[in-house]
Design an enzyme around this catalytic site. Structure first.
Site, PDB file in Angstrom:
ATOM      1  N   ASP A 122      20.114  52.822 -10.890  1.00 19.64           N
ATOM      2  CA  ASP A 122      21.396  52.444 -11.624  1.00 19.64           C
ATOM      3  C   ASP A 122      21.963  53.654 -12.125  1.00 19.64           C
ATOM      4  O   ASP A 122      21.393  54.599 -12.344  1.00 19.64           O
ATOM      5  CB  ASP A 122      21.237  51.313 -12.338  1.00 19.64           C
TER       6      ASP A 122
ATOM      7  N   GLU B 283      26.803  57.570 -13.808  1.00 20.39           N
ATOM      8  CA  GLU B 283      28.003  58.058 -14.210  1.00 20.39           C
ATOM      9  C   GLU B 283      28.399  58.132 -15.763  1.00 20.39           C
ATOM     10  O   GLU B 283      29.368  58.203 -15.851  1.00 20.39           O
ATOM     11  CB  GLU B 283      29.131  56.827 -13.670  1.00 20.39           C
TER      12      GLU B 283
ATOM     13  N   ARG C  58      25.006  53.080  -6.905  1.00 21.30           N
ATOM     14  CA  ARG C  58      26.520  52.653  -6.949  1.00 21.30           C
ATOM     15  C   ARG C  58      27.311  54.064  -7.346  1.00 21.30           C
ATOM     16  O   ARG C  58      28.418  54.153  -7.111  1.00 21.30           O
ATOM     17  CB  ARG C  58      26.761  51.567  -7.951  1.00 21.30           C
TER      18      ARG C  58
ATOM     19  N   ASP D 242      29.705  46.674  -9.544  1.00 25.15           N
ATOM     20  CA  ASP D 242      29.617  45.265 -10.278  1.00 25.15           C
ATOM     21  C   ASP D 242      30.911  44.566 -10.126  1.00 25.15           C
ATOM     22  O   ASP D 242      31.692  44.678 -10.866  1.00 25.15           O
ATOM     23  CB  ASP D 242      29.350  45.582 -11.791  1.00 25.15           C
TER      24      ASP D 242
ATOM     25  N   HIS E  64      21.886  38.829  -5.959  1.00 24.48           N
ATOM     26  CA  HIS E  64      21.751  39.162  -7.361  1.00 24.48           C
ATOM     27  C   HIS E  64      22.193  37.848  -8.171  1.00 24.48           C
ATOM     28  O   HIS E  64      23.197  37.158  -7.742  1.00 24.48           O
ATOM     29  CB  HIS E  64      22.919  40.168  -7.728  1.00 24.48           C
TER      30      HIS E  64
END
Length: 670
Positions: free
Chosen positions: A395, A398, A445, A462, A527
């Site tokens: 995860d 960024e 992601r 997300d 999820h």
């Protein structure tokens, strides 16, 4: 015809084949330089980006010295922009460098022809076709809502810049493809912008005056996509276990296993159990968060090693979670700090602490090769792979702040965009060190140029748990199609979505439609979302379980076809999920982003709007067979019924996989 540059007495033209894509003259300069100062604000991975611009000068003077171009402004003759042209078998590159270190802004005006379409830009979530808008390239949280006109976005903006916009994405990339079969890539990690608001130009802004502008040409779009994969890197084949059944995401401690057995008893084809919370949890106002110390939490999962072994005997892999940060209240933070492996504050030698919302975490400094190797071996290698994990969500990536001090002395404004690539390499190196490339896998992601060489599988980030235009289920399709054009072969999403805030919760309609869509992606993974207790889950009622079981079986039965597509991706770089225009050159398809070709022989048109019992489906030329009824269709737009469990799916009648598709019709059809 390859790319070429043609010199003139007062400038030059750059051609992609027969198309002039850039024309510079002293009386109409395509280049400008300037000086600016970034005005940045970051709140938990969300950014406000402004520019205090001090100077902008068009370059109205030109000289050609044996093919080496020099540009400057008559108002600042000592600030010379030099352009060297490099040509190889793959591309033409303009190596652009400025002699004046004070110059830190560069603008380039490329040309756009009437009707020309542009795609790419990384993983774009709102618009597949980029025309008419401006796209900054800066990795960040995508935001919640992503539509400034909505109350949800406005509320999230007020709470910490967290609303997002149409262009915000975890994975930007300054690369775009043209319908004229050429591609442009900016080889820079600096903040940059592609401005397509004027139909006659493709404007480029870069916050650095040194970059390489690369130009690729091809005879067709599939060849152009292959060139992108050749340029940025190619993923290994997906593991058999990842494509031959569903991966169920549960995070309920020991109760996870009884719930998993309930789902398995429904007849679902299951090959993976994904437990984010294998490392423990902490409760925050956002919801149930993970404890960011990447080791097995024996209190939450007391017998996990035995559980993993028992699952493996049944052909079920165990997956976990990791990200590149370490909670300051965890033991791994202290270990990394003692070794000097954390990024530092600029005003002291103290580790930089990032606010992640009610807890702080340190930044492992991947510009330090020893720190990267430590994370790869000590955490992913020993604590995860050796422990028995076969996959994980890698995860974030960024969040790198723009005011950290890094080991290699690099500017954090540029390191910020490079960070997802460094993070992906840490994960890939760990898998390679155990000889498990193509067997173990991870999904990310975040991304930027070059992440393709290391990240084996993207996930769409997300999404809100709804049908909203800019942040709902439909954005998964746009993300898959846009990123696939740049050499990212494999893409999937959180089945059910993730973000549930301010009263936005999953509906039964959303769950059914996401189950249907997920069955026709390379990886089918569920999820529970950020607030599991507030939202419907796969095991909330028998209806969901029955539907999920059926569609997981469909997904499993497609494994031979998906394996062939994966092999094709390894050989050619072609993505599994493709826009229609990749194989059918019709301007009518340039904007289609709510359906896709799954390989060349299957077309999938998920229902991505609320309360619909069917939808219009565009079929390109050829003969197409409706998967559920076996009825044959031809080219055109058709109104197709779409009850739950029968999303509009068509297969080519002449496909070599026709027997496989026919068996699905016989077993699962109406």
């Amino acid at each position: 015809m390859p790319s070429q540059i043609i010199m003139h007495a007062d400038g030059f033209d750059l051609f992609a084949g027969e198309i002039c894509v850039l024309s510079h003259r002293t009386h109409a300069p395509a280049f400008a330089i300037g000086i600016g100062k970034p005005d940045m604000e970051m709140v938990r991975g969300n950014f406000r980006i402004g520019d205090d611009l001090h100077l902008r000068l068009p370059l109205d003077c030109f000289a050609n010295d044996k093919g080496a171009i020099r540009l400057w402004s008559s108002d600042r003759p000592d600030s010379i922009l030099g352009i060297k042209v490099d040509v190889d078998a793959r591309k033409l590159a303009l190596r652009i460098r400025c002699t004046d270190d004070a110059i830190n802004r560069l603008w380039i005006d490329m040309r756009s022809e009437n009707g020309e379409a542009f795609w790419g830009g990384g993983e774009q979530m709102s618009y597949l076709r980029l025309n008419g808008r401006s796209f900054p390239f800066w990795t960040s949280e995508p935001g919640v809502g992503r539509d400034k006109s909505t109350k949800l976005t406005q509320t999230m903006d007020a709470e910490g810049l967290a609303g997002g916009d149409y262009w915000t994405t975890n994975y930007p990339q300054p690369t775009w493809l043209s319908s004229h079969n050429y591609a442009v890539h900016l080889d820079t990690a600096a903040y940059s912008v592609l401005d397509l608001t004027d139909g006659s130009r493709a404007g480029i802004e870069c916050w650095k005056a040194d970059l390489n502008l690369e130009l690729f040409t091809a005879s067709g779009r599939t060849e152009l996509v292959r060139q992108m994969s050749d340029r940025f890197g190619r993923q290994p084949p997906l593991p058999d276990w990842a494509i031959s059944g569903a991966i169920v995401g549960l995070k309920d401690g020991q109760d996870t296993f009884s719930r998993f057995e309930k789902i398995a008893a429904s007849g679902a084809a299951l090959t993976g159990l994904w437990c984010e919370d294998w490392i423990g949890i902490r409760q925050t106002s956002f919801g149930k968060r993970l404890f960011w110390d990447w080791q097995w939490n024996a209190t939450r999962y007391p017998d996990l090693p035995d559980r993993i072994a028992a699952l493996a005997e049944r052909g079920v892999r165990f997956l976990g979670y990791v990200n590149p940060y370490l909670a300051v209240d965890g033991p791994l933070f202290a270990e990394a700090a003692a070794l000097g492996y954390l990024a530092l504050r600029q005003d002291s030698d103290e580790p930089y602490a990032v606010d992640f919302g009610e807890f702080d975490a340190g930044v492992v400094d991947f510009t330090n090769p020893d720190a990267a190797a430590w994370f790869s071996e000590r955490i992913i290698g020993q604590e995860m792979l050796d422990f028995g994990l076969s996959g994980w969500m890698a995860d974030f990536g960024e969040y790198l702040p723009t005011d950290v001090r890094l080991f290699d002395g690099s500017d954090p404004m540029e390191a910020h965009n490079r960070w997802p690539v460094l993070w992906a390499k840490v994960n890939a190196d760990a898998i390679a060190s155990r000889g498990k490339t193509g067997e173990a896998t991870f999904f990310m992601r975040a991304g930027y140029s070059g992440v393709q060489a290391y990240c084996p599988l993207l996930w769409a980030g997300d999404q809100c748990v709804d049908f909203s235009r800019h942040d709902g289920i439909n954005t998964v399709l746009t993300g898959a199609l846009s990123s696939g054009l740049l050499g990212n072969a494999y893409h999937h999403s959180d089945l059910g979505g993730y973000t549930s805030l301010h009263g936005v919760v999953r509906t039964a309609d959303l769950m059914h439609r996401w189950i249907d869509m997920a069955a026709f992606a390379p990886v089918m993974r569920s999820h529970e979302g950020n607030r599991p207790a507030d939202n419907l889950q796969l095991d909330s009622n028998p209806e969901f379980l029955t539907h999920f079981a059926r569609m997981s079986q469909v997904h499993a039965r497609l494994a031979p076809y998906v394996r062939a597509l994966s092999d094709e991706a390894v050989a050619t770089g072609l993505p599994l999920q493709r826009p229609l225009f990749l194989h059918y050159d019709d301007p009518a398809y340039y904007d289609v982003q709510d359906q896709y070709l799954y390989g060349a022989d299957m077309l999938v048109a998920p229902v991505v709007e609320a309360d619909q019992t069917g939808r219009d489906v565009i079929l390109p030329e050829g003969k197409w067979v409706h998967l559920w009824s076996g009825v044959e269709y031809t080219q055109g737009t058709h109104a197709i019924a779409a009850p739950n469990g029968q999303p509009p799916v068509f297969t080519r009648k002449d496909s070599k996989f026709a027997p496989l598709f026919a068996s699905l019709t016989e077993e699962f059809g109406a």
